[in-house]
Write an enzyme that holds these catalytic residues in place. Structure first.
Site, PDB file in Angstrom:
ATOM      1  N   HIS A  93       0.616  -1.103   0.151  1.00 31.44           N
ATOM      2  CA  HIS A  93       0.034  -0.030   0.040  1.00 31.44           C
ATOM      3  C   HIS A  93       0.856   1.236   0.035  1.00 31.44           C
ATOM      4  O   HIS A  93       1.884   1.242   0.943  1.00 31.44           O
ATOM      5  CB  HIS A  93      -0.962   0.125   1.241  1.00 31.44           C
ATOM      6  N   SER A  94       0.732   2.373  -0.990  1.00 31.96           N
ATOM      7  CA  SER A  94       1.375   3.430  -1.019  1.00 31.96           C
ATOM      8  C   SER A  94       2.817   3.327  -1.128  1.00 31.96           C
ATOM      9  O   SER A  94       3.299   2.518  -2.316  1.00 31.96           O
ATOM     10  CB  SER A  94       0.918   4.347   0.313  1.00 31.96           C
ATOM     11  N   MET A  95       3.590   3.740  -0.357  1.00 29.36           N
ATOM     12  CA  MET A  95       5.181   3.357  -0.332  1.00 29.36           C
ATOM     13  C   MET A  95       5.262   1.769  -0.350  1.00 29.36           C
ATOM     14  O   MET A  95       6.190   1.486  -1.214  1.00 29.36           O
ATOM     15  CB  MET A  95       5.998   4.033   0.535  1.00 29.36           C
ATOM     16  N   SER A  97       3.765  -0.217  -2.179  1.00 32.07           N
ATOM     17  CA  SER A  97       3.677  -0.547  -3.311  1.00 32.07           C
ATOM     18  C   SER A  97       4.800  -0.800  -4.231  1.00 32.07           C
ATOM     19  O   SER A  97       5.313  -1.808  -4.868  1.00 32.07           O
ATOM     20  CB  SER A  97       2.470  -0.022  -4.195  1.00 32.07           C
TER      21      SER A  97
END
Length: 261
Positions: A93-95, A97
Site C-alpha cells: 500500500h502506497s510506499m 507498493s
C-alpha cells in the site's frame, strides 16, 4: 516456520499449514505490521499472510530506520527466501507498493519463482509516481502531512515524546520513497492488480492504469469508495477482492486465538 524463526523483518499473526499460498504485505510510509493484523480474520482460509515490519517502530522501535530502497529491498529479500517454497503473492500500500515491486524484481534477479500476482494500492507505478520533498521540510510540515491523511491522530502528535519518535521513522520512510528511483527492469512475469480509492488524490483511475507497464500480463484495477486509506473501512471488501484475484476460494477462517502475541 513459526514466528520465532522468521527474524526481525517479518510478522505472521496466524500460521496456516494448509494454506494454498502466502501473501506478503508491505505497509505504507509510517506504517507497521500491526496495520495488517485484522486481515487474519478476513482473508480466505487458503491464504496465509505475512507482513514486513520496517525497523524503527513497534517491536522494532530500537532498530535504526532504513532510508534507502536498495538496502530495504535486500534485507526483505533475504528474509523472504525461506518462505518462498510455494506459491506466494505480494501486496503493498502506497510506499509499500513500490517496495513490493522492487522486491519482486530482486527475487527474480536471485532466481526465485515469480509471485502468483503483485497487488498494489494507493500509488501510481514506480515509473510514473511523482516524488515529493516532505522529508526535507520541518517537523510541523511532516506532522501536517500525517494529519492530512488521517493516519496518525492529532492527539498522538500533540505528545512531545511520541511526536519525536513517530516523526523520526516517518521522515526516514519519506526520504526512502522520495529519493527512490525505480529499477529499469523488464516487466514482471506475473499479473498485477491495482486497488484504489475513488477519492484518493494520490492514486485515481488514471494513476492505477500506469501499472500496466510493470507487467507482461493484463492489468486488473478495482475501485473502492474512500480516500487514500480506503483499505481500513473497506477491509472486508478488499479481502474478498484479493481472494478473487488470487483465485483462492473465499471462505472466512474460523476465529481462533493468534499463534503469537
Amino acid at each position: 516456520m513459526h514466528q520465532s524463526t522468521l527474524g526481525p523483518w517479518l510478522r505472521r499473526p496466524m500460521v496456516r499449514p494448509e494454506a494454498e499460498m502466502r501473501l506478503v504485505c508491505f505497509p505504507h510510509a509510517g506504517g507497521a505490521a500491526s496495520s495488517f493484523r485484522p486481515w487474519q480474520s478476513l482473508l480466505p482460509e487458503g491464504i496465509e499472510h505475512v507482513t514486513v515490519q520496517y525497523p524503527g517502530r513497534e517491536d522494532r522501535f530500537t532498530d535504526s530506520p532504513v532510508d534507502s530502497m536498495d538496502v530495504l529491498v535486500r534485507e526483505v529479500a533475504d528474509a523472504l527466501g525461506p518462505l518462498l517454497d510455494g506459491p506466494y503473492a505480494l501486496f503493498g500500500h502506497s510506499m509499500g507498493s513500490a517496495v513490493a515491486y522492487e522486491v519482486a524484481q530482486e527475487l527474480r534477479r536471485r532466481g526465485f519463482r515469480a509471485p502468483v500476482r503483485l497487488l498494489v494500492a494507493g500509488r501510481a507505478s514506480p515509473h510514473h509516481a511523482v516524488a515529493g520533498d516532505i522529508h526535507r521540510r520541518g517537523d510541523g510540515a511532516l506532522a501536517d502531512e500525517l494529519a492530512r491523511y488521517g493516519a496518525t491522530p492529532r492527539e498522538v502528535l500533540a505528545d512531545p515524546e511520541l511526536r519525536a519518535a513517530i516523526l523520526g521513522y516517518v521522515r526516514s520512510d519519506y526520504r526512502l520513497i522520495e529519493t527512490y528511483r525505480p529499477s529499469s527492469a523488464e516487466p514482471l512475469d506475473c499479473p498485477v492488480s491495482v486497488f484504489f480509492g475513488s477519492e484518493d488524490p494520490e492514486c485515481g483511475a488514471r494513476d492505477a492504469e500506469t501499472w500496466s507497464s510493470t507487467t507482461s500480463h493484463p492489468l486488473t484495477t478495482t475501485a473502492f469508495d474512500g480516500g487514500h486509506f480506503f483499505l481500513v473501512p473497506r477491509r472486508a471488501l478488499l479481502a474478498e477482492a484479493i481472494g478473487r484475484d488470487l483465485g483462492v476460494g473465499f471462505q472466512r477462517p474460523v476465529r481462533t486465538w493468534p499463534s503469537t502475541p
